[in-house]
Design a protein around this motif. Structure first.
Motif, mmCIF file in Angstrom:
data_model
loop_
_atom_site.group_PDB
_atom_site.id
_atom_site.type_symbol
_atom_site.label_atom_id
_atom_site.label_comp_id
_atom_site.label_asym_id
_atom_site.label_seq_id
_atom_site.Cartn_x
_atom_site.Cartn_y
_atom_site.Cartn_z
ATOM 1 N N ILE A 199 0.752 -1.163 -0.101
ATOM 2 C CA ILE A 199 -0.053 -0.095 0.037
ATOM 3 C C ILE A 199 0.868 1.276 0.004
ATOM 4 O O ILE A 199 1.790 1.565 0.929
ATOM 5 C CB ILE A 199 -0.799 0.039 1.179
ATOM 6 N N CYS A 209 -3.318 6.409 0.041
ATOM 7 C CA CYS A 209 -4.201 5.563 0.443
ATOM 8 C C CYS A 209 -5.268 6.600 1.430
ATOM 9 O O CYS A 209 -4.544 7.443 2.181
ATOM 10 C CB CYS A 209 -3.850 4.389 1.409
ATOM 11 N N VAL A 210 -6.567 6.340 1.311
ATOM 12 C CA VAL A 210 -7.304 7.423 2.042
ATOM 13 C C VAL A 210 -8.108 6.656 3.232
ATOM 14 O O VAL A 210 -9.031 7.104 3.982
ATOM 15 C CB VAL A 210 -8.237 8.218 1.198
ATOM 16 N N CYS A 221 -9.320 -0.550 -5.682
ATOM 17 C CA CYS A 221 -8.773 0.866 -4.780
ATOM 18 C C CYS A 221 -9.189 1.793 -5.652
ATOM 19 O O CYS A 221 -8.530 2.199 -6.797
ATOM 20 C CB CYS A 221 -7.347 0.439 -4.442
ATOM 21 N N PRO A 222 -9.999 2.946 -4.885
ATOM 22 C CA PRO A 222 -10.224 4.186 -5.778
ATOM 23 C C PRO A 222 -8.968 5.013 -6.012
ATOM 24 O O PRO A 222 -9.094 5.986 -6.534
ATOM 25 C CB PRO A 222 -11.373 4.782 -4.947
ATOM 26 N N GLN A 223 -8.097 4.791 -5.394
ATOM 27 C CA GLN A 223 -6.884 5.933 -5.113
ATOM 28 C C GLN A 223 -5.583 5.262 -6.006
ATOM 29 O O GLN A 223 -4.593 6.057 -5.943
ATOM 30 C CB GLN A 223 -6.536 6.045 -3.917
ATOM 31 N N ALA A 255 -11.943 -0.278 1.380
ATOM 32 C CA ALA A 255 -12.395 -1.010 0.094
ATOM 33 C C ALA A 255 -11.678 -2.477 -0.208
ATOM 34 O O ALA A 255 -12.163 -3.387 -0.227
ATOM 35 C CB ALA A 255 -12.499 -0.255 -0.985
ATOM 36 N N CYS A 256 -10.126 -2.311 -0.253
ATOM 37 C CA CYS A 256 -9.312 -3.367 -0.350
ATOM 38 C C CYS A 256 -9.511 -4.504 0.906
ATOM 39 O O CYS A 256 -10.012 -5.766 0.332
ATOM 40 C CB CYS A 256 -8.047 -2.966 -0.495
ATOM 41 N N CYS A 276 -10.119 4.049 3.000
ATOM 42 C CA CYS A 276 -11.654 3.393 2.746
ATOM 43 C C CYS A 276 -11.954 2.123 3.315
ATOM 44 O O CYS A 276 -13.008 1.719 3.117
ATOM 45 C CB CYS A 276 -12.092 3.817 1.320
ATOM 46 N N PRO A 312 -5.751 0.180 6.400
ATOM 47 C CA PRO A 312 -5.344 -1.321 6.302
ATOM 48 C C PRO A 312 -3.995 -1.417 6.188
ATOM 49 O O PRO A 312 -3.160 -0.661 5.730
ATOM 50 C CB PRO A 312 -6.164 -1.785 5.229
ATOM 51 N N ILE A 315 -2.504 0.634 -4.629
ATOM 52 C CA ILE A 315 -1.859 -0.622 -4.377
ATOM 53 C C ILE A 315 -1.070 -1.215 -5.465
ATOM 54 O O ILE A 315 -1.539 -1.189 -6.861
ATOM 55 C CB ILE A 315 -3.130 -1.770 -4.104
HETATM 56 S S1 SF4 Z 1 -8.756 0.574 -1.402
HETATM 57 FE FE1 SF4 Z 1 -6.870 1.827 -1.643
HETATM 58 S S2 SF4 Z 1 -7.497 3.735 -0.619
HETATM 59 FE FE2 SF4 Z 1 -8.760 2.264 0.119
HETATM 60 S S3 SF4 Z 1 -7.997 1.567 2.207
HETATM 61 FE FE3 SF4 Z 1 -7.249 0.104 0.422
HETATM 62 S S4 SF4 Z 1 -5.485 1.020 -0.300
HETATM 63 FE FE4 SF4 Z 1 -6.358 2.547 0.922
#
Ligand code: SF4
Ligand code: SF4
Length: 68
Positions: free
Chosen positions: A9, A14-15, A55-57, A19-20, A17, A36, A60
């Motif tokens: 990561i 990374c924000v 991942c929206p950002q 999602a991952c 969220c 995470p 990863i």
């Molecule tokens: S999906 Fe991306 S932005 Fe969201 S917690 Fe995981 S690494 Fe961070």
């Protein structure tokens, strides 16, 4: 099981969220804390890119990707 492939990561992107972590069915990520962490890399499935895709950002990448 993969010791040559697991997510990394980029915490600059990374924000937190999660999602991952919520997406991965293998418990690779921790779900406590602000963001995470990859706590179970051996559970990652080799060449899976599921969490990267979700991942929206675009935070990863993978240890093992592009390495010999
Ligand atoms: S999906 Fe991306 S932005 Fe969201 S917690 Fe995981 S690494 Fe961070
Ligand atoms: S690459 Fe696949 S198995 Fe590995 S942490 Fe991401 S979603 Fe889970």
């Amino acid at each position: 099981m993969a010791n040559n492939w697991f997510p990394v990561i980029d915490y600059e992107k990374c924000v937190g969220c999660f999602a991952c972590a919520n997406f991965c069915p293998h418990g690779v990520f921790s779900t406590d804390g602000d963001k995470p962490e990859v706590v179970n890399p051996l559970a990652c499935v080799e060449f899976c890119r599921g969490c990267q895709k979700i991942c929206p950002q675009d935070a990863i990448s993978y240890y093992g990707d592009g390495q010999k």
